[in-house]
Enzyme design. Sequence first.
Site, PDB file in Angstrom:
ATOM      1  N   ASP A   7       0.867  -1.171   0.000  1.00 16.25           N
ATOM      2  CA  ASP A   7       0.000   0.000   0.000  1.00 16.25           C
ATOM      3  C   ASP A   7       0.916   1.237   0.000  1.00 16.25           C
ATOM      4  OD1 ASP A   7      -2.139   1.682   0.038  1.00 16.25           O
ATOM      5  OD2 ASP A   7      -3.166   0.738   1.704  1.00 16.25           O
TER       6      ASP A   7
HETATM    7  C1  BGC Z   1      -5.040   3.208   0.357  1.00 13.31           C
HETATM    8  C2  BGC Z   1      -5.274   2.165  -0.707  1.00 13.31           C
HETATM    9  C3  BGC Z   1      -5.151   2.769  -2.079  1.00 13.31           C
HETATM   10  C4  BGC Z   1      -3.805   3.445  -2.209  1.00 13.31           C
HETATM   11  C5  BGC Z   1      -3.556   4.058  -3.567  1.00 13.31           C
HETATM   12  C6  BGC Z   1      -3.809   4.046   0.097  1.00 13.31           C
HETATM   13  O1  BGC Z   1      -3.751   5.135   0.953  1.00 13.31           O
HETATM   14  O2  BGC Z   1      -4.944   2.577   1.609  1.00 13.31           O
HETATM   15  O3  BGC Z   1      -6.533   1.593  -0.529  1.00 13.31           O
HETATM   16  O4  BGC Z   1      -5.328   1.793  -3.054  1.00 13.31           O
HETATM   17  O5  BGC Z   1      -3.726   4.469  -1.241  1.00 13.31           O
HETATM   18  O6  BGC Z   1      -4.322   5.168  -3.797  1.00 13.31           O
END
Ligand code: BGC
Length: 781
Positions: free
Chosen positions: A304
């Site tokens: 993530d």
């Molecule tokens: C979130 C994810 C997301 C990623 C990319 C993160 O802050 O937890 O769910 O896919 O950002 O945008």
Amino acid sequence: MRLKIFSLVTTGILVAACANTQKATASSEEKVIAETPADTTVFHSPYERQIDSILGLMTLDEKLGQLNLPASGDITTGQAKSSNIAKLIKEGKVGGLFNIQSAQKIYNVQKIAVEQSRLHIPMLFGMDVIHGYKTTFPIPLGLSSSWDMNMIEKTARVAAQEASADGINWTFSPMVDISRDPRWGRISEGNGEDPFLGSKIAAAMVKGYQGSDLTKDNTILSCVKHFALYGAVEAGRDYNTVDMSKVRMYNEYLPPYKAAIDAGTRSVMASFNEIDGVPATGNRWLLTNLLRDQWKFNGFVVTDYTGIPEMINHGVGADLQDVSVLALKAGVDMDMVGNGFLTTLKKALDEGKVTIDEIDTAVKRILQAKYELGLFANPYKYCDVNRAKTEIYTKENRDFARKVGAASMVLLKNQGHILPLKKEGTIALIGPLANNAVNMAGTWSVSTDQEKSIPVLEGLKEVVGNKAKILYAKGSNLSYDKTFETNATMFGKTIPRDGRTDKQLLDEALAIAKKSDVIVATLGESAEMSGESSSRSDIEIPKAQKDLLEELLKTGKPVVLVLFTGRPLVLVDEAKTVPAILNAWFPGSEAGLSIADVLFGDVNPSGKLTATFPRSVGQIPLYYSHKNTGRPLQNKEGKFEKFRSNYLDVRNEPLYPFGYGLSYTTFKIDKPQVDKTVIDVNDTMTITTKITNTGNYDGAEVVQLYIHDKVRSITPPVEELKGFQKIFLKKGETKTVTFKIAVNDLKFYNKDLDFVYEPGEFEFFVSDSSTGTFTNTFTVK
Ligand code: BGC
């Protein structure tokens, strides 16, 4: 460009991808084991020969480049050619990019990778296409309330169609984190509290995005997230610690991820939280032993956002190199925004902290995904600007969104059959969310053009035409607290604060209420009061709006509450005082029309809750499939009993249970019949029941089967959902509903984490919600 690809093809390095997406084939019966020294570098792929040829040409920097996933940054605003990222792309140091939209822009960037980097390797383009692309569907928690798997799969199909038409080839969805804590804002992004339902939805979403052939230009990679257990963060505070027994993990939290993998998702996102004291991003047991060895996942794992550097804060590494090593060795293949793999693994390799085989394996998995998508055959397959013009936000897609929005709503209360409203007289539409477009799509709608969504006022006016008069007043601000309001209306999802005083706002509302036959109060949460980093400790409707509602009720006019929310709320006051409550969640692009369709009865509501609505924050976590304890309450009325498992100040039951939702019609479900009461290991039992629409409207009911294993070696939940069907019935109509139950459906992970069934007696009921009385028993031999 063509020449270059051609020359590589003729030298046998690049071969057009074929449609052979491998699926994980893990057997659910496999024994679950603890951490083993599994070989992270095992790699088998139908594209192995091609991948090995490319790998042989790559420098270490180019290899690490494939593992690097930056956000698009200045490339979205600046000139593709001159941005910093463009420089990195030319140097072969970017494997994929995310948060960049538009077929033309993505074409420009892909062109840099394919024409100006040494090895011409195409890039992945990712995006959070969570509940629709431009055409937006209800937030996932809302969508799950439809209990309609075909519809849910189709939303993912439409999202993939639109996203792929705009250059995107990878979505960070589905999010399948089970959550039983409505304080956690991200409960809005998932499918609620139940692993059985959550698994069905996970599989439907993956199928919708990826279809059966990833080389087509309208299918995209899905990425199941957040692996794993992110929905169980302590105290509902985002990014917080998770601590859970393995037995609970396997039985209650892991099934939806496994279902997504079995459905063939080609990527997995590691979660922010820790598991057994090790952050998921660096958790080798999770990402290698469980995911790859046991579940046989052979796609790639991405972190993530800044998941790798965050492990320094977690306290499991002193610097970026430490945590990058940890992540690679755990089984991470791609580093989202962390910049750790790109900048530290060369040194780590020199120092013998990682092996070239470990790096190569990660690179191979990324290249494999690019082959699977057919990007080597045609890097621009998603960059047809004509598709972008004709396939996005079409009338057909928006009509479908209107339907889905209505199908996801849950009618919580309808005293005296106030609803459906008649299209006549004067209707007062009041509330800070009544005439607002930008909040209608809800949280995680980054690709949507928010301002195009249809506000409630517009939807109501369109649906009633000139048959009724609609008067509108804002009535109150979102909250009395300006700072709270600012924090809860980010990313352009504003609810402009009114310059008038609270009294002036209220007076205007009361004035129109007095002139009206019925009041529709449009209240609740703003879109960004749920979602990422939007945890709440108080989950009631904000006080400013509660006060407004109280004043509206005092007028004596019938009041319908249209509720916006991204989570289960505590609605004890409203449930007592407001005659009708329609939970609209955030319905998406066509919100106003979806809401009007249900309010006026053009659509009969059929949504059912997938997360329990508590009476009090103090009851959380509260979920239907809890354990009995050694001291369950004896009385059914919820009266306090000393030395029993209950509270002095609130009863145990929720306000609205899992599976609950009303309709404008009524249904009668008969006592089920079974074809046998004793089943053997190879038997299947057939449960049959009849359902009749006994009311005055056509409508759909979700018929739900709950089973209770009476005695087993680890304590059983009091009941578990084991089957459901959404059935449409014309008024007066009767249909037969059949469920098949085999021994396999009764298995669970025991204390040794073996997936087993145990002989003995089971009981079950079939009902319209999780609250039912057991009607039948059967025995497993
Ligand atoms: C979130 C994810 C997301 C990623 C990319 C993160 O802050 O937890 O769910 O896919 O950002 O945008």
